[in-house]
Scaffold this motif. Structure first.
Motif, mmCIF file in Angstrom:
data_model
loop_
_atom_site.group_PDB
_atom_site.id
_atom_site.type_symbol
_atom_site.label_atom_id
_atom_site.label_comp_id
_atom_site.label_asym_id
_atom_site.label_seq_id
_atom_site.Cartn_x
_atom_site.Cartn_y
_atom_site.Cartn_z
ATOM 1 N N LEU A 86 -150.078 -66.152 52.387
ATOM 2 C CA LEU A 86 -150.802 -67.230 51.898
ATOM 3 C C LEU A 86 -151.278 -68.299 52.857
ATOM 4 O O LEU A 86 -152.332 -68.860 52.814
ATOM 5 N N TYR A 87 -150.552 -68.298 53.814
ATOM 6 C CA TYR A 87 -150.907 -69.691 54.968
ATOM 7 C C TYR A 87 -152.013 -69.243 55.726
ATOM 8 O O TYR A 87 -152.717 -69.744 56.260
ATOM 9 N N VAL A 423 -155.611 -79.611 59.147
ATOM 10 C CA VAL A 423 -155.259 -78.958 58.007
ATOM 11 C C VAL A 423 -154.965 -77.286 58.396
ATOM 12 O O VAL A 423 -153.746 -77.071 58.016
ATOM 13 N N SER A 424 -155.802 -76.860 59.264
ATOM 14 C CA SER A 424 -155.453 -75.511 59.690
ATOM 15 C C SER A 424 -154.375 -75.269 60.526
ATOM 16 O O SER A 424 -153.752 -74.473 60.656
ATOM 17 N N CYS A 425 -154.384 -76.206 61.291
ATOM 18 C CA CYS A 425 -153.057 -76.191 62.140
ATOM 19 C C CYS A 425 -151.757 -76.330 61.318
ATOM 20 O O CYS A 425 -150.465 -75.688 61.758
ATOM 21 N N ASN A 426 -151.782 -77.176 60.224
ATOM 22 C CA ASN A 426 -150.611 -77.439 59.407
ATOM 23 C C ASN A 426 -150.306 -75.739 59.042
ATOM 24 O O ASN A 426 -149.057 -75.204 58.951
ATOM 25 N N MET A 427 -151.434 -75.201 58.353
ATOM 26 C CA MET A 427 -151.398 -73.844 57.975
ATOM 27 C C MET A 427 -150.754 -72.928 58.694
ATOM 28 O O MET A 427 -150.102 -71.957 58.506
ATOM 29 N N PHE A 428 -151.361 -72.844 60.077
ATOM 30 C CA PHE A 428 -150.863 -71.856 61.025
ATOM 31 C C PHE A 428 -149.294 -72.056 61.388
ATOM 32 O O PHE A 428 -148.792 -71.081 61.198
ATOM 33 N N PHE A 429 -149.019 -73.385 61.533
ATOM 34 C CA PHE A 429 -147.296 -73.373 61.775
ATOM 35 C C PHE A 429 -146.667 -73.205 60.390
ATOM 36 O O PHE A 429 -145.270 -72.813 60.813
#
Ligand code: BGC
Length: 507
Positions: A86-87, A423-429
């Motif tokens: 999902l992430y 936001v995308s860094c948050n999703m990556f980590f």
């Protein structure tokens, strides 16, 4: 791309908190609720035997021989892929969403999100094989990517300026409520055989339908309309949401902000300039640190984790309901304190606080839970208590501030692009933790808590030396009041040619 979030602390324009704005905020925030529900539901579903038997028979077999190795019974790359896919999808989607947000507006971006959510819910709840299940998770991820980009921007733009900070944390509040609802749903559906997991996964359909129909009712933000040269419509929209006749000053300020932002042709290139470095580095590292507090190891896998330390299946889910409740309540503490004690106090206090919790939990597990033994009742209770205390600390600090700080420290012309990167860094980590946690638990055993403890020391030091206080500073005054006087970041502020006015003059 020139998405604009207007000045939060600029002259307080005349505005009422209208019923209409309230309804719009509630509908949009449902996006946060779905995000939270997705975070919370995976852990419960992956602890359900019916679900494991159907999709992950090998894990189920291993789980039945619990005494083999406590820490490894759930370790399975595909099981982790179920949670983490999902992430990954959300990470890619947030960049697409950022472009759609500026080309078509916030409202259609939210509508896309709800359609992705509905497809994802249908596929996961109705899944007959692993492929269908994972594709469903990917659709849910597209929904999260679109929702998490559009909703915070929408909230910031629609709110009267004086309420913008509090409204920003409403997003995080809805995330925590979503997690809690998921934990409660998990608790009840765990006893429904054999399709309880379908009900749990299908539950996300309710908020998705609310978002779909709700987003037909809400208004497009004035900023988005003006940014796309629909000035008259934008003015009308502003009059409608502010509930006052004289909106000219605010209207002029949005037009002005859009003009400046339009001069920056490529905000992503601008993000690479030295002057963008402080908010960019802090915005990205905040996401890394937020995830390396270990929060999602707890959030996704709380039921699994509690079973690992010796709780029965249902007791484990119940403990997750308790942590979820604490998460919601402690977020209110964050809302109350953030503009009083400031951001730095919360970040530093919680670093010490979470560090102590990890050390205590790790030590109890190291001492009392051998590889194959189980924890005594008393020790298991202490573990749950310290998990709760840990969640408290996260919920009033690194949780909401991970979203708030990147939204308030970028200058206008890079605010949306910078936020999309965050936001995308948050999703990556988040993806990284979701994908790796069960294997790390298996390989490092109780050491995982010391691992996160180590990172908490690093982030505490980073906050101490590199994160400046932004409480009460006008959002467009960061350069003068925060970065220029800062002992370290001031070195990036010397390059005056980064300033938009200079670009304008030389153009
Ligand atoms: C984080 C999520 C986390 C949640 C817990 C959010 O701020 O981004 O990854 O699960 O807080 O409440």
């Amino acid at each position: 791309m020139a998405v604009v979030v207007t000045n939060a602390n600029a002259p307080a324009f005349e505005a009422k908190m209208t019923v209409y704005v309230f309804i719009c905020v509630m509908i949009a925030a449902v996006g946060g609720l779905i995000f939270g529900y997705d975070i919370g539901i995976s852990g419960g579903v992956t602890a359900m035997d019916d679900f494991l038997k159907e999709f992950f028979p090998a894990v189920w077999e291993r789980k039945r021989h619990v005494h083999e190795n406590n820490y490894c019974k759930y370790d399975n790359q595909f099981l982790q892929l179920f949670t983490s896919s999902l992430y990954l999808a959300a990470l890619v989607a947030s960049f697409v969403a950022s472009a759609i947000c500026s080309k078509l507006g916030r409202k259609p971006t939210m509508q896309f999100a709800s359609i992705f959510f509905l497809i994802g819910v249908g596929l996961t709840a109705g899944a007959v094989n692993l492929v269908m299940l994972i594709i469903g998770r990917l659709f849910l991820g597209f929904g999260v990517g679109f929702g998490n980009q559009a909703v915070p921007l929408f909230l910031s733009e629609i709110a009267p300026a004086q309420l913008r900070g509090g409204l920003n944390i409403v997003f995080q509040l809805m995330v925590t409520i979503g997690i809690l609802i998921a934990n409660i749903v998990n608790y009840f559906t765990a006893t429904v055989h054999p399709h309880g997991w379908r009900i749990a996964l299908g539950g996300a359909g309710i908020p998705a339908v609310i978002l779909l129909f709700g987003s037909l009712l809400i208004i497009e933000t004035p900023t988005s309309l003006i940014e796309r040269n629909k000035n008259e419509e934008g003015k009308e929209a502003l009059r409608k949401i502010r509930g006052v006749d004289d909106i000219n000053d605010e209207y002029e300020s949005i037009v002005h902000a859009c003009d400046i932002a339009r001069q920056v042709k490529d905000p992503y290139r601008k993000l690479l300039k030295p002057a963008s470095r402080p908010p960019l580095v802090i915005g990205m590292l905040l996401q890394f640190f937020q995830q390396f507090t270990g929060i999602n190891a707890i959030m996704f896998y709380a039921p699994v984790l509690f079973q690992t330390v010796g709780f029965g299946s249902n007791a484990a889910l119940l403990s997750a309901v308790v942590t979820g409740t604490i998460n919601v309540l402690s977020t209110f503490v964050g809302i109350y304190l953030v503009d009083r004690t400031g951001r730095r106090f919360l970040l530093l206090q919680s670093s010490v606080h979470m560090l102590i919790c990890h050390l205590i939990i790790g030590s109890i597990l190291a001492k009392d839970l051998g590889v194959t033994g189980t924890l005594g009742r008393a020790q298991a209770l202490v573990v749950v208590i310290f998990v709760c205390v840990y969640v408290m600390g996260f919920a009033w600090s690194w949780g909401p501030l991970g979203w708030l700080i990147p939204s308030e420290t970028f200058p206008l012309e890079t605010r949306s692009a910078g936020f999309a990167v965050a936001v995308s860094c948050n999703m990556f980590f988040t993806f990284l933790i979701a994908q790796a946690f069960l294997s790390m638990l298996c390989g490092m055993r109780y050491g995982i808590f010391f691992f996160f403890a180590g990172w908490i020391i690093v982030m505490g030091l980073f906050a101490l030396f590199f994160i400046p206080e932004t409480k009460g500073i006008a959002i467009d005054d960061m350069r003068e009041s925060v970065w220029k006087p800062h002992w370290f970041w001031k070195r990036y502020m010397l390059a005056e040619d980064d300033h938009p006015d200079v670009e304008k003059r030389s153009a």
